[in-house]
Design a protein around this motif. Structure first.
Motif: not given
Length: 483
Positions: A385-399
């Motif tokens: 969902q859109e936070v619409f604020g200064p919030v960065l979410t970091v997620l890992p991936f393998r391929t």
């Protein structure tokens, strides 16, 4: 700089009027102090604005004008904005909360729209279609007529310019419904229209509550085109209202845009992309880089860099200083800040790790620390969902395939990005990411010249670029039998 006026009026048919609804207070989100009172329009005021715009259109004052003359008027509005940029930027910072240096960028961007589309006003040309001997057939472009522009609070001045400039350049008349939270800066566009000599009624600027003035405008039978930027639920309501009159709409709605960062990406350069991708305007940008999907081999390093960047930013009121002011300002309201805080808190309760920020500042105003969150599921609320604020979410991936799956795993499709030194990989990703604009190795690459818009629940239609001109015209074919 002069002080703000204590009361701001609506501009209808060349006159500044108080409006039929009760006025509202406009507050400075950096202090919570009341700046002024804003007049509010009711349905009767909307009717008056539409009637004025309809009269101007039907008279041919704009649509029958030689395009080069229309071009000069539109270009002149841009020059007026540049000449008054200091006062406009100050007004924008006071009502919206962004630092003064950010407001100056927005005002300059607004002027650029009038320059760009003014330069193209006389370039829309039809074509001749061969039908054989005895026929003359050609196409022509005609303006829709009365256009309604319902604009958001995050970039109120530039967003209005983005749609008003091509609308005027193609011979349409305009009614702007400003946002209740940030209604002041758009008055300068009415002043610009007056200054260059546009006919009274060609540009009308009103403020009103969405359920009353906004609904009356979107559903008005004499409006020919509706342009809206904002939330998905409001966009759906506006599209329904316009569709009841078989009127087209242009919708730019929400986003949950992702940057895919591969193992060969230049993380030094990417720090700048994060800086402006999520922390500019306190993250209150539809096309913000709200998710970073990073290869697992670089995940920890990127998280460390993101946290260091977030912690390095200064946050505070930005009205009294220019380039020496804070690097991030207030959010637009306490309600918006508290909504973002609640989403961060909920993510933490579900096991996410807040590695930077995540708290409000212990000072007056709607301030939220620049925030970085990791350890979340791609299906979690903060990743969907859109936070619409200064919030960065970091997620890992393998391929590579997993990265694309995560990037495309939301209901939105506004923009996206891929960061890699491998051109083939970048091209494959750019084609696979669902979105209307894809950035490669620079977030927010492009400009006024490049088309912008969404797919899925991020909306439809295109703003910016030459493509935007065709939002505001209809094709007419004229077939002549020669006898």
């Amino acid at each position: 700089m002069p002080q703000l006026e204590s009361f701001w009026s609506n501009h209808i048919d060349g006159e500044w009027i108080p409006g039929g609804a009760a006025p509202i207070d406009v507050t400075d989100p950096a202090t919570g102090a009341v700046l002024c009172r804003q007049a509010m329009a009711d349905a009767a005021d909307v009717n008056r604005a539409v009637a004025a715009a309809r009269r101007v259109h039907d008279s041919g004052a704009l649509k029958d004008m030689r395009p080069v003359e229309r071009a000069r008027l539109v270009q002149g509005m841009g020059r007026f904005i540049e000449e008054n940029a200091g006062d406009i930027a100050r007004t924008l910072t006071l009502e919206q909360g962004k630092p003064l240096w950010e407001s100056r960028i927005e005002v300059s961007g607004a002027a650029r729209f009038f320059e760009y589309y003014g330069n193209q006003a006389d370039t829309l040309e039809g074509r001749s279609i061969p039908l054989g001997a005895g026929y003359l057939d050609f196409t022509d472009y005609e303006p829709y007529g009365v256009t309604a522009h319902i604009v958001p609070w995050n970039f109120p001045f530039e967003m209005t310019a983005r749609s008003m400039a091509p609308a005027l350049a193609t011979g349409n008349t305009c009614i702007v419904k400003t946002p209740e939270l940030t209604p002041l800066s758009n008055a300068w566009l009415a002043r610009a229209a007056e200054a260059v000599g546009l006919p009274p009624g060609a540009v009308n600027v009103i403020c009103g509550h969405g359920p009353e003035a906004g609904a009356a405008l979107a559903g008005h039978p004499d409006v020919n085109l509706v342009v809206f930027t904002g939330s998905v639920p409001t966009g759906v309501a506006i599209a329904r209202a316009a569709a009841n009159n078989v009127v087209p709409s242009i919708l730019e709605l929400g986003g949950k845009s992702a940057a895919i960062v591969h193992d060969d990406a230049d993380l030094d350069a990417f720090e700048t992309d994060m800086r402006y991708g999520i922390f500019f305007n306190a993250g209150q940008i539809c096309s913000a880089m709200s998710r970073v999907i990073v290869h697992q081999s670089r995940h920890d390093e990127l998280v460390e860099r993101a946290a260091k960047l977030a912690n390095s930013l200064s946050v505070g009121p930005g009205i009294d200083r220019g380039t020496d002011g804070p690097t991030m300002g207030a959010m637009v309201s306490l309600a918006q800040r508290d909504r973002a805080l609640a989403m961060v808190s909920s993510a933490g309760a579900d096991g996410a790790k807040v590695v930077a920020g995540g708290r409000s500042l212990n000072i007056p105003g709607a301030f939220l620390e620049p925030t970085v969150v990791t350890g979340v599921s791609p299906a979690s609320e903060i990743a969907q969902q859109e936070v619409f604020g200064p919030v960065l979410t970091v997620l890992p991936f393998r391929t590579d395939a997993e990265a694309i799956e995560i990037a495309n795993g939301t209901q939105y499709g506004l923009v996206g990005g891929v960061f890699t030194a491998d051109l083939d990989r970048a091209t494959r990703a750019a084609r696979a990411i669902r979105g209307g604009q894809i950035f490669v190795n620079e977030w927010f690459a492009g400009g006024v010249e490049t088309p912008f818009g969404g797919v899925g629940k991020s909306g439809y239609g295109r703003e910016k670029g030459r493509e935007a001109l065709f939002n505001y015209v209809q094709t007419k074919n004229i077939a002549i039998r020669m006898r």
